[in-house]
Scaffold this motif. Structure first.
Motif, short mmCIF file in Angstrom:
data_model
loop_
_atom_site.label_atom_id
_atom_site.label_comp_id
_atom_site.label_asym_id
_atom_site.label_seq_id
_atom_site.Cartn_x
_atom_site.Cartn_y
_atom_site.Cartn_z
N ASN A 48 2.79 -24.79 -22.88
CA ASN A 48 2.01 -24.65 -21.89
C ASN A 48 0.60 -24.46 -22.44
O ASN A 48 0.21 -24.17 -23.29
N ALA A 49 -0.32 -24.85 -21.10
CA ALA A 49 -1.88 -24.66 -21.60
C ALA A 49 -2.51 -23.96 -20.23
O ALA A 49 -2.04 -24.33 -19.19
N TYR A 50 -3.49 -23.13 -20.60
CA TYR A 50 -4.28 -22.66 -19.55
C TYR A 50 -5.59 -22.79 -19.67
O TYR A 50 -6.33 -22.18 -20.78
N GLN A 51 -6.40 -23.51 -19.10
CA GLN A 51 -7.92 -23.83 -19.27
C GLN A 51 -8.58 -23.93 -20.40
O GLN A 51 -9.12 -24.86 -20.96
N ASN A 52 -8.50 -23.09 -21.21
CA ASN A 52 -9.10 -23.10 -22.80
C ASN A 52 -8.04 -22.80 -23.97
O ASN A 52 -8.59 -22.59 -24.99
N HIS A 53 -6.81 -22.99 -23.74
CA HIS A 53 -5.99 -22.76 -24.77
C HIS A 53 -4.61 -23.08 -24.65
O HIS A 53 -4.36 -23.49 -23.29
N VAL A 54 -3.95 -23.40 -25.77
CA VAL A 54 -2.29 -23.73 -25.73
C VAL A 54 -1.61 -22.97 -26.31
O VAL A 54 -1.91 -22.38 -27.46
N HIS A 55 -0.37 -22.65 -25.85
CA HIS A 55 0.74 -21.97 -26.45
C HIS A 55 1.92 -22.96 -26.65
O HIS A 55 2.25 -23.66 -25.83
N ILE A 56 2.47 -22.94 -27.95
CA ILE A 56 3.41 -23.69 -28.16
C ILE A 56 4.70 -22.92 -28.81
O ILE A 56 4.29 -22.25 -29.77
N LEU A 57 5.71 -22.95 -28.33
CA LEU A 57 6.92 -22.39 -29.34
C LEU A 57 7.97 -23.58 -29.94
O LEU A 57 8.26 -24.49 -29.28
N ILE A 58 7.69 -23.62 -31.37
CA ILE A 58 8.54 -24.78 -31.96
C ILE A 58 9.64 -24.32 -32.75
O ILE A 58 9.62 -22.99 -33.25
N ASP A 59 10.62 -25.07 -33.17
CA ASP A 59 11.39 -24.86 -34.50
C ASP A 59 10.73 -25.82 -35.32
O ASP A 59 11.10 -26.87 -35.36
N LEU A 60 10.11 -25.24 -36.50
CA LEU A 60 9.75 -25.85 -37.46
C LEU A 60 10.61 -26.31 -38.56
O LEU A 60 11.14 -25.41 -39.25
N GLY A 116 5.03 -18.56 -18.26
CA GLY A 116 4.13 -17.88 -16.94
C GLY A 116 2.72 -17.87 -17.43
O GLY A 116 2.31 -16.84 -16.88
N GLN A 117 2.16 -18.62 -18.02
CA GLN A 117 0.72 -18.54 -18.40
C GLN A 117 -0.23 -18.49 -17.11
O GLN A 117 -0.93 -17.78 -17.15
N ASP A 118 0.15 -19.46 -16.02
CA ASP A 118 -0.74 -19.34 -14.95
C ASP A 118 -0.81 -17.99 -14.41
O ASP A 118 -1.93 -17.58 -14.00
N GLU A 119 0.32 -17.43 -14.34
CA GLU A 119 0.20 -15.92 -13.39
C GLU A 119 -0.12 -14.89 -14.36
O GLU A 119 -1.04 -13.97 -13.95
N HIS A 120 -0.10 -15.22 -15.79
CA HIS A 120 -0.45 -14.14 -16.66
C HIS A 120 -1.90 -14.10 -16.44
O HIS A 120 -2.59 -13.01 -16.86
N HIS A 121 -2.55 -15.23 -16.67
CA HIS A 121 -4.07 -15.24 -16.74
C HIS A 121 -4.81 -15.04 -15.44
O HIS A 121 -5.98 -15.03 -15.69
N ARG A 122 -4.12 -14.69 -14.57
CA ARG A 122 -4.68 -14.21 -13.31
C ARG A 122 -5.23 -12.80 -13.37
O ARG A 122 -6.05 -12.18 -12.88
N VAL A 123 -4.60 -11.85 -14.28
CA VAL A 123 -4.97 -10.59 -14.48
C VAL A 123 -5.46 -10.28 -16.07
O VAL A 123 -5.83 -9.41 -16.04
N LYS A 124 -5.52 -11.37 -17.05
CA LYS A 124 -5.72 -11.05 -18.33
C LYS A 124 -6.40 -12.53 -18.71
O LYS A 124 -5.89 -13.13 -18.50
N THR A 125 -7.82 -11.82 -19.38
CA THR A 125 -8.48 -13.01 -20.08
C THR A 125 -7.61 -13.54 -21.44
O THR A 125 -6.63 -12.73 -21.93
#
Length: 151
Positions: A48-60, A116-125
């Motif tokens: 997922n991504a939100y405006q200025n960053h990306v989160h990825i969960l991978i199996d490397l 849940g990044q969209d909801e999460h970043h409504r309250v946290k930078t």
């Protein structure tokens, strides 16, 4: 026979943390990263991504280094989206990344967190989020943080 699971939660930000990932077009970026990951033999569990960053969960895979994976994702996506009309303010990625190993038992919690990044970043930078991940004490003492992660 060997069996390896190496879940990694990876976070990286845009150049200067500029909000250059348009939310209405972020699926393009997410699909691109997923496609490159598949080509590299890396399984993406959630992205997922939100405006200025990306989160990825991978199996490397055991045969690949984490830095090799992140370098390829950042280089190819930077080239693909710099100049993309749907990403008019995107200038690439900042130096560095954060990565956290995730146990098999914590996997679903991290998947839901990334989802849940969209909801999460409504309250946290993003800075507040990173302080939680890295730890406020570590950040205060880390010169690398000041040079590469502060907004």
């Amino acid at each position: 026979m060997s069996y390896n699971i190496n879940y990694q939660h990876i976070i990286f930000r845009t150049d200067h943390s500029f909000p250059s990932i348009p939310q209405e077009h972020k699926v393009e970026l997410l699909s691109y990263v997923n496609s490159v990951s598949i080509d590299m033999g890396v399984r993406v569990l959630r992205i997922n991504a939100y405006q200025n960053h990306v989160h990825i969960l991978i199996d490397l895979p055991a045969s690949m280094s984490l830095s090799e994976y992140v370098r390829k994702i950042k280089q190819t996506s930077s080239a693909a989206f710099n100049g993309n009309p749907n990403y008019p303010f995107f200038k690439g990625w900042a130096k560095g990344y954060g990565s956290f190993s995730v146990s098999h038992y914590e996997r679903e919690r991290i998947i839901n967190y990334i989802k849940g990044q969209d909801e999460h970043h409504r309250v946290k930078t993003f800075s507040e989020e990173l302080a939680e991940f890295f730890g406020k004490e570590k950040i205060a003492a880390d010169k690398y943080w000041k040079q590469n992660w502060e907004e």
